[in-house]
Design a protein around this motif. Structure first.
Motif, PDB file in Angstrom:
ATOM      1  N   SER A   1       0.792  -1.225   0.000  1.00  0.00           N
ATOM      2  CA  SER A   1       0.000   0.000   0.000  1.00  0.00           C
ATOM      3  C   SER A   1       0.825   1.275   0.000  1.00  0.00           C
ATOM      4  CB  SER A   1      -0.936   0.012   1.219  1.00  0.00           C
ATOM      5  OG  SER A   1      -1.800  -1.105   1.200  1.00  0.00           O
ATOM      6  N   ILE A   2       2.143   1.141  -0.222  1.00  0.00           N
ATOM      7  CA  ILE A   2       2.991   2.327  -0.175  1.00  0.00           C
ATOM      8  C   ILE A   2       2.629   3.260  -1.326  1.00  0.00           C
ATOM      9  CG2 ILE A   2       4.858   1.380  -1.595  1.00  0.00           C
ATOM     10  CD1 ILE A   2       6.819   2.770   0.365  1.00  0.00           C
ATOM     11  N   ARG A   3       2.649   4.543  -1.061  1.00  0.00           N
ATOM     12  CA  ARG A   3       2.334   5.529  -2.085  1.00  0.00           C
ATOM     13  C   ARG A   3       3.567   5.829  -2.917  1.00  0.00           C
ATOM     14  NH1 ARG A   3      -0.991  10.433   0.145  1.00  0.00           N
ATOM     15  NH2 ARG A   3      -1.331  10.612  -2.110  1.00  0.00           N
ATOM     16  N   LEU A   4       3.342   6.077  -4.220  1.00  0.00           N
ATOM     17  CA  LEU A   4       4.441   6.292  -5.158  1.00  0.00           C
ATOM     18  C   LEU A   4       4.310   7.633  -5.864  1.00  0.00           C
ATOM     19  CD1 LEU A   4       4.736   2.774  -6.862  1.00  0.00           C
ATOM     20  CD2 LEU A   4       6.123   3.702  -5.005  1.00  0.00           C
ATOM     21  N   GLY A   5       5.458   8.246  -6.125  1.00  0.00           N
ATOM     22  CA  GLY A   5       5.524   9.453  -6.936  1.00  0.00           C
ATOM     23  C   GLY A   5       6.465   9.208  -8.105  1.00  0.00           C
ATOM     24  N   LYS A   6       6.530  10.152  -9.024  1.00  0.00           N
ATOM     25  CA  LYS A   6       7.376  10.000 -10.207  1.00  0.00           C
ATOM     26  C   LYS A   6       8.054  11.324 -10.550  1.00  0.00           C
ATOM     27  CE  LYS A   6       4.529   6.383 -12.403  1.00  0.00           C
ATOM     28  NZ  LYS A   6       5.536   5.290 -12.394  1.00  0.00           N
ATOM     29  N   ILE A   7       9.268  11.205 -11.109  1.00  0.00           N
ATOM     30  CA  ILE A   7       9.987  12.362 -11.635  1.00  0.00           C
ATOM     31  C   ILE A   7      10.536  11.980 -13.011  1.00  0.00           C
ATOM     32  CG2 ILE A   7      11.907  13.961 -11.324  1.00  0.00           C
ATOM     33  CD1 ILE A   7      11.804  13.450  -8.359  1.00  0.00           C
ATOM     34  N   LEU A   8      10.287  12.806 -13.991  1.00  0.00           N
ATOM     35  CA  LEU A   8      10.842  12.590 -15.332  1.00  0.00           C
ATOM     36  C   LEU A   8      11.911  13.637 -15.589  1.00  0.00           C
ATOM     37  CD1 LEU A   8      10.945  11.321 -18.140  1.00  0.00           C
ATOM     38  CD2 LEU A   8       9.023  12.779 -18.801  1.00  0.00           C
TER      39      LEU A   8
END
Length: 264
Positions: free
Chosen positions: A156-163
């Motif tokens: 259930s860990i929350r994820l973010g993204k960087i491009l």
């Protein structure tokens, strides 16, 4: 937005009732294992104790740059990933195994607290629970290869993204896209990026996290392969950031992203 679910991994807690103190006999000799040196340019014979010991910092890169425990298994995985004759299906399978090892060690760097639970048989069990407030951030695209490994450990860990992309003319790294949990400044961040050749992409990504009020010491960079140059660049820019990798070597397997996603 809601807070992230609690991360729980197994640790060596004890029951209140003391167990027998009888110890198993210790072998007279230990089989030597091959452990990478701090620059990854050669192998050095060490005892098996290096496999089970705590993570050790690589002195030339500061106290927060660490290698995962070395073993024959880790070296084999690194070898298969580097082999140009490895098929894509095998590459992805063994890359996922190495990613899981790095992720598991990364979770050991997160804060935890003591807790007591009751087992189905009524025993009071003295255990551990991870402190709430962690998240993962992948650097697109190769960093996305590590997301499933993190999800497998923390569903259930929350994820973010960087491009981050390189300018075609100046070759300077620039941030194109970034999306994080709203309360990321209050979280420990597991930043995922498997291959570090120069370190420029990671520096841009960390700068974006800092712009979102994430403290440097709250970032744990999970990496598979790093060059000495990248390690020096990143630790020089962020000396308090925790960095975990499996190998430091002058030649990084830069084909990783293309091979993993089948775009080579």
């Amino acid at each position: 937005m809601g807070t992230m679910s609690e991360v729980v991994t197994s640790r060596p807690p004890t029951f209140e009732k003391k167990a027998s103190t009888t110890q198993a006999p210790i072998a007279d000799k230990q089989k030597p294992s091959m452990c990478s040196d701090q620059h990854g340019t050669q192998n050095v014979d060490k005892s098996d104790s290096c496999i089970e010991c705590q993570l050790q910092p690589v002195e030339s890169f500061g106290p927060y740059f660490r290698l995962i425990p070395c073993s024959g298994q880790v070296k084999e995985l690194q070898t298969i990933i580097r082999d140009r004759n490895t098929s894509r299906s095998d590459f992805k399978f063994y890359a996922d195994r190495l990613i899981r090892l790095v992720v598991e060690e990364g979770l050991n760097q997160l804060p935890y607290s003591d807790c007591t639970i009751t087992t189905p048989t009524g025993w009071q069990y003295q255990g551990l629970q991870f402190v709430k407030g962690n998240c993962g951030v992948s650097i697109v695209r190769s960093g996305e290869a590590m997301e499933q490994g993190l999800r497998s450990c923390c569903r259930s860990i929350r994820l973010g993204k960087i491009l981050v992309e390189s300018d075609l003319e100046t070759h300077e790294a620039r941030v194109v896209y970034a999306k994080f949990p709203d309360d990321i400044s209050q979280r420990k961040v597991l930043l995922m990026y498997p291959i570090m050749s120069s370190g420029n992409t990671v520096i841009k990504a960390v700068n974006v996290l800092q712009e979102h009020a994430v403290d440097e010491e709250n970032i744990i960079l999970l990496n598979l392969f790093s060059t000495p140059a990248a390690a020096r660049t990143i630790t020089g820019a962020f000396p308090k950031m925790h960095i975990l990798t499996s190998e430091v070597h002058p030649v990084a397997p830069n084909h990783f992203g293309q091979k993993y996603f089948g775009t080579d």
